[in-house]
Design a protein around this motif. Structure first.
Motif, PDB file in Angstrom:
ATOM      1  N   VAL A 238       0.856  -1.179   0.000  1.00 48.70           N
ATOM      2  CA  VAL A 238       0.000   0.000   0.000  1.00 48.70           C
ATOM      3  C   VAL A 238       0.899   1.238   0.000  1.00 48.70           C
ATOM      4  N   TRP A 239       0.600   2.180  -0.886  1.00 51.27           N
ATOM      5  CA  TRP A 239       1.402   3.390  -1.025  1.00 51.27           C
ATOM      6  C   TRP A 239       0.529   4.619  -0.760  1.00 51.27           C
ATOM      7  N   TYR A 240       1.150   5.638  -0.154  1.00 51.54           N
ATOM      8  CA  TYR A 240       0.434   6.886   0.112  1.00 51.54           C
ATOM      9  C   TYR A 240       1.347   8.080  -0.154  1.00 51.54           C
ATOM     10  N   VAL A 241       0.754   9.170  -0.622  1.00 52.65           N
ATOM     11  CA  VAL A 241       1.398  10.478  -0.623  1.00 52.65           C
ATOM     12  C   VAL A 241       0.365  11.481  -0.125  1.00 52.65           C
ATOM     13  N   GLY A 242       0.833  12.515   0.574  1.00 53.99           N
ATOM     14  CA  GLY A 242      -0.106  13.476   1.113  1.00 53.99           C
ATOM     15  C   GLY A 242       0.523  14.833   1.338  1.00 53.99           C
ATOM     16  N   LEU A 243      -0.333  15.808   1.573  1.00 56.26           N
ATOM     17  CA  LEU A 243       0.109  17.177   1.842  1.00 56.26           C
ATOM     18  C   LEU A 243      -0.887  17.822   2.795  1.00 56.26           C
ATOM     19  N   SER A 244      -0.372  18.367   3.895  1.00 54.30           N
ATOM     20  CA  SER A 244      -1.179  19.162   4.814  1.00 54.30           C
ATOM     21  C   SER A 244      -0.580  20.556   4.886  1.00 54.30           C
ATOM     22  N   ALA A 245      -1.444  21.542   5.038  1.00 56.62           N
ATOM     23  CA  ALA A 245      -0.968  22.928   5.084  1.00 56.62           C
ATOM     24  C   ALA A 245      -1.925  23.761   5.923  1.00 56.62           C
ATOM     25  N   LYS A 246      -1.377  24.822   6.496  1.00 56.20           N
ATOM     26  CA  LYS A 246      -2.215  25.780   7.214  1.00 56.20           C
ATOM     27  C   LYS A 246      -1.614  27.168   7.101  1.00 56.20           C
ATOM     28  N   SER A 247      -2.463  28.177   7.266  1.00 54.02           N
ATOM     29  CA  SER A 247      -2.003  29.563   7.158  1.00 54.02           C
ATOM     30  C   SER A 247      -2.855  30.457   8.043  1.00 54.02           C
ATOM     31  N   ASN A 248      -2.204  31.384   8.726  1.00 53.05           N
ATOM     32  CA  ASN A 248      -2.909  32.464   9.421  1.00 53.05           C
ATOM     33  C   ASN A 248      -2.323  33.804   8.970  1.00 53.05           C
ATOM     34  N   TYR A 249      -2.115  33.881   7.654  1.00 54.35           N
ATOM     35  CA  TYR A 249      -1.515  35.070   7.053  1.00 54.35           C
ATOM     36  C   TYR A 249      -2.365  36.309   7.324  1.00 54.35           C
ATOM     37  N   TRP A 250      -3.690  36.151   7.212  1.00 47.68           N
ATOM     38  CA  TRP A 250      -4.596  37.258   7.481  1.00 47.68           C
ATOM     39  C   TRP A 250      -5.032  37.205   8.937  1.00 47.68           C
ATOM     40  N   GLU A 251      -5.024  38.333   9.593  1.00 45.63           N
ATOM     41  CA  GLU A 251      -5.346  38.399  11.015  1.00 45.63           C
ATOM     42  C   GLU A 251      -6.731  37.823  11.282  1.00 45.63           C
ATOM     43  N   ASN A 252      -6.810  36.965  12.269  1.00 43.82           N
ATOM     44  CA  ASN A 252      -8.043  36.317  12.727  1.00 43.82           C
ATOM     45  C   ASN A 252      -8.575  35.247  11.774  1.00 43.82           C
ATOM     46  N   LEU A 253      -7.993  35.097  10.586  1.00 44.88           N
ATOM     47  CA  LEU A 253      -8.457  34.100   9.630  1.00 44.88           C
ATOM     48  C   LEU A 253      -7.497  32.921   9.599  1.00 44.88           C
ATOM     49  N   ASN A 254      -7.995  31.737   9.893  1.00 43.04           N
ATOM     50  CA  ASN A 254      -7.196  30.515   9.867  1.00 43.04           C
ATOM     51  C   ASN A 254      -7.689  29.603   8.752  1.00 43.04           C
ATOM     52  N   LEU A 255      -6.767  29.157   7.915  1.00 45.99           N
ATOM     53  CA  LEU A 255      -7.079  28.260   6.814  1.00 45.99           C
ATOM     54  C   LEU A 255      -6.227  27.003   6.950  1.00 45.99           C
ATOM     55  N   ALA A 256      -6.801  25.860   6.584  1.00 48.02           N
ATOM     56  CA  ALA A 256      -6.056  24.605   6.660  1.00 48.02           C
ATOM     57  C   ALA A 256      -6.568  23.646   5.592  1.00 48.02           C
ATOM     58  N   MET A 257      -5.695  22.711   5.202  1.00 51.44           N
ATOM     59  CA  MET A 257      -6.035  21.761   4.153  1.00 51.44           C
ATOM     60  C   MET A 257      -5.319  20.442   4.398  1.00 51.44           C
ATOM     61  N   ASP A 258      -6.031  19.340   4.172  1.00 48.09           N
ATOM     62  CA  ASP A 258      -5.442  18.001   4.177  1.00 48.09           C
ATOM     63  C   ASP A 258      -5.766  17.329   2.851  1.00 48.09           C
ATOM     64  N   PHE A 259      -4.737  16.758   2.212  1.00 50.23           N
ATOM     65  CA  PHE A 259      -4.938  15.994   0.979  1.00 50.23           C
ATOM     66  C   PHE A 259      -4.160  14.695   1.087  1.00 50.23           C
ATOM     67  N   MET A 260      -4.756  13.611   0.586  1.00 50.64           N
ATOM     68  CA  MET A 260      -4.094  12.315   0.633  1.00 50.64           C
ATOM     69  C   MET A 260      -4.552  11.452  -0.536  1.00 50.64           C
ATOM     70  N   TRP A 261      -3.596  10.764  -1.139  1.00 49.16           N
ATOM     71  CA  TRP A 261      -3.877   9.780  -2.199  1.00 49.16           C
ATOM     72  C   TRP A 261      -3.216   8.473  -1.804  1.00 49.16           C
ATOM     73  N   GLY A 262      -3.898   7.368  -2.075  1.00 49.91           N
ATOM     74  CA  GLY A 262      -3.340   6.072  -1.729  1.00 49.91           C
ATOM     75  C   GLY A 262      -3.738   4.997  -2.713  1.00 49.91           C
ATOM     76  N   ARG A 263      -2.889   3.962  -2.783  1.00 48.93           N
ATOM     77  CA  ARG A 263      -3.154   2.827  -3.660  1.00 48.93           C
ATOM     78  C   ARG A 263      -2.814   1.537  -2.928  1.00 48.93           C
ATOM     79  N   SER A 264      -3.694   0.537  -3.060  1.00 47.80           N
ATOM     80  CA  SER A 264      -3.484  -0.750  -2.416  1.00 47.80           C
ATOM     81  C   SER A 264      -3.621  -1.878  -3.423  1.00 47.80           C
ATOM     82  N   ASP A 265      -2.792  -2.927  -3.248  1.00 53.50           N
ATOM     83  CA  ASP A 265      -2.951  -4.144  -4.043  1.00 53.50           C
ATOM     84  C   ASP A 265      -4.163  -4.930  -3.559  1.00 53.50           C
TER      85      ASP A 265
END
Length: 454
Positions: A238-265
């Motif tokens: 089973v293989w996976y790749v992923g990316l998580s990110a977050k930002s509070n660049y703008w005052e009081n605004l919080n943004l976040a993201m989770d991405f994941m892809w996977g493959r299994s036999d």
């Protein structure tokens, strides 16, 4: 004189031992939780329904055994969940089987029920920026928007973390998920997980790319089981790749993201076994993805929130390749207190999905509303739907279809009674609509919890 000298030497040895032991610091922390829960129509896809009330409790205690700032051992124990009236008791007549997890809730109590949750050594290599943790520990793949849908659980592992600077670090991990050699297997009996994670902190933006690989022997494939027997006939990768990110660049605004892809036999489960055990029907050749976006804006008197997620679903049926993201041991999708895995005490949630895999949805919230000091309220409304094409009859928890959907409304209240004691009230309403179920009824929930933190 000889006796006096011997006595002085003995005293010196005692004081020396005390001095040596006093260099080790013990730090204890944890929670003691109580919950009183009522559910009406808890399983909307089952003909045998109704309502029920239950009371339960659990204890989680973490003991840090600290030698210095670079070395410590950790023992994390758990008692529970103990359901009141269940699990046997010393005075409960025929209900005296009071050994094992959750035991001792009936008359007389006295359950033998302490569990080792985690136990590990945590240390830093001398004169380096390399820290290592080895033993039974909590291990999760990265998630900055919510819990990871593939791996977030306790496991035996070695984790190494090297900090190049305050902005860059790399984590490498190896976990032994299963070893069935003790069951008489001599080959294909290991289940290992490897992960490589990079942490990039460009304040106010954090980016965490990662990759993971699992090698699963056919005799250690704990996912392809009917509860007693292993059903898989093939080793799989089973293989996976992923990316998580977050930002509070703008005052009081919080943004976040989770991405994941996977493959299994393919695990080699026969069509007959897959049909008889729908919970393992997804353990075939799979290739899927999951993405979740989160945003919140902190205002003076409340915080509006928005969460959106989408996870690929199957298209062609149980007997062909699938498009679900393969799981190892998922962290719950903690967004709502009834349809997803966001309840305080996780015994009255997950009515529609646990991990979010094979589903999509949106959650709007007005949170941290306060009219009284130390009392906050969260209001949420959610809509969710499956993303698979085929019928979900008998397997809706694993495979909601694009014809299966639900909407939900929550009111959560937290009263911080003392610094270390909180009272938590959760009210939930879920209105489901399943293509394969007639005359579904709405699910109602009322749960009152208490959490003592120490």
């Amino acid at each position: 004189m000889k006796r006096i000298i011997i006595l002085m030497l003995a005293c010196a040895m005692v004081f020396s031992a005390v001095a040596s032991s006093s260099a080790t610091e013990f730090k204890v922390s944890g929670t003691l939780d109580m919950a009183f829960e009522f559910l009406d129509n808890p399983d909307p896809i089952s003909a045998d329904n109704g309502d029920y009330f239950q009371a339960l409790q659990r204890l989680r205690t973490k003991i840090d055994i600290i030698a210095n700032e670079s070395l410590k051992g950790v023992y994390y124990l758990e008692v529970g969940s103990i359901y009141w009236g269940q699990g046997g008791g010393s005075s409960a007549g025929p209900l005296t089987g009071r050994t094992g997890p959750g035991s001792g809730g009936a008359l007389g109590t006295d359950g033998v029920n302490v569990e080792t949750k985690r136990m590990y050594i945590d240390y830093q290599m001398p004169n380096t920026a390399l820290s290592i943790r080895m033993g039974l520990q909590g291990l999760a793949l990265p998630s900055l928007a919510n819990n990871n849908p593939v791996l977030d659980d306790d496991v035996a592992a070695v984790v190494a973390n090297y900090a190049f600077t305050d902005q860059y670090n790399v984590v490498a991990a190896w976990a032994r998920a299963a070893d069935t050699r003790n069951l008489g297997n001599t080959s294909n009996d290991k289940y290992d997980v490897f992960a490589l994670i990079a942490g990039l902190n460009f304040e106010p933006v954090t980016i965490v790319p990662y990759a993971a690989y699992a090698t699963i022997g056919r005799n250690a494939d704990i996912h392809s089981t009917d509860g007693t027997n292993l059903l898989g006939t093939k080793d799989r990768d089973v293989w996976y790749v992923g990316l998580s990110a977050k930002s509070n660049y703008w005052e009081n605004l919080n943004l976040a993201m989770d991405f994941m892809w996977g493959r299994s036999d393919d695990a080699g489960i026969s069509a007959a076994n897959a049909a008889a055990n729908p919970e393992v029907a997804s353990i075939r050749e799979q290739s899927g993805f999951y993405v979740l976006l989160h945003g919140d804006y902190k205002m003076e008197s409340f915080t509006p929130t928005l969460d959106l997620w989408y996870s690929s679903g199957d298209e062609d049926g149980l007997n062909s390749d699938g498009n679900l993201l393969p799981e190892i041991s998922a962290g719950g999708l903690a967004l709502t207190n009834l349809g997803t895995d966001g309840g305080f005490y996780d015994t009255t949630d997950n009515a529609f999905t646990t991990s979010g895999i094979g589903t999509m949805g949106v959650v709007l919230g007005i949170t941290e509303v306060s009219f009284i000091e130390n009392v906050t309220h969260d209001f949420k409304v959610a809509w969710m739907q499956g993303t698979s094409d085929y019928s979900s009859t008998g397997a809706v928890d694993q495979f909601p279809t694009d014809e299966d959907r639900a909407w939900e409304f929550n009111i959560d209240t937290n009263w911080q009674m003392y610094e270390n004691l909180a009272a938590i009230l959760e009210l939930g309403y879920l209105n489901p609509d399943y293509e394969s179920v007639s005359d579904e009824k709405a699910v109602w929930k009322a749960a009152l919890g208490f959490q003592y933190s120490y």
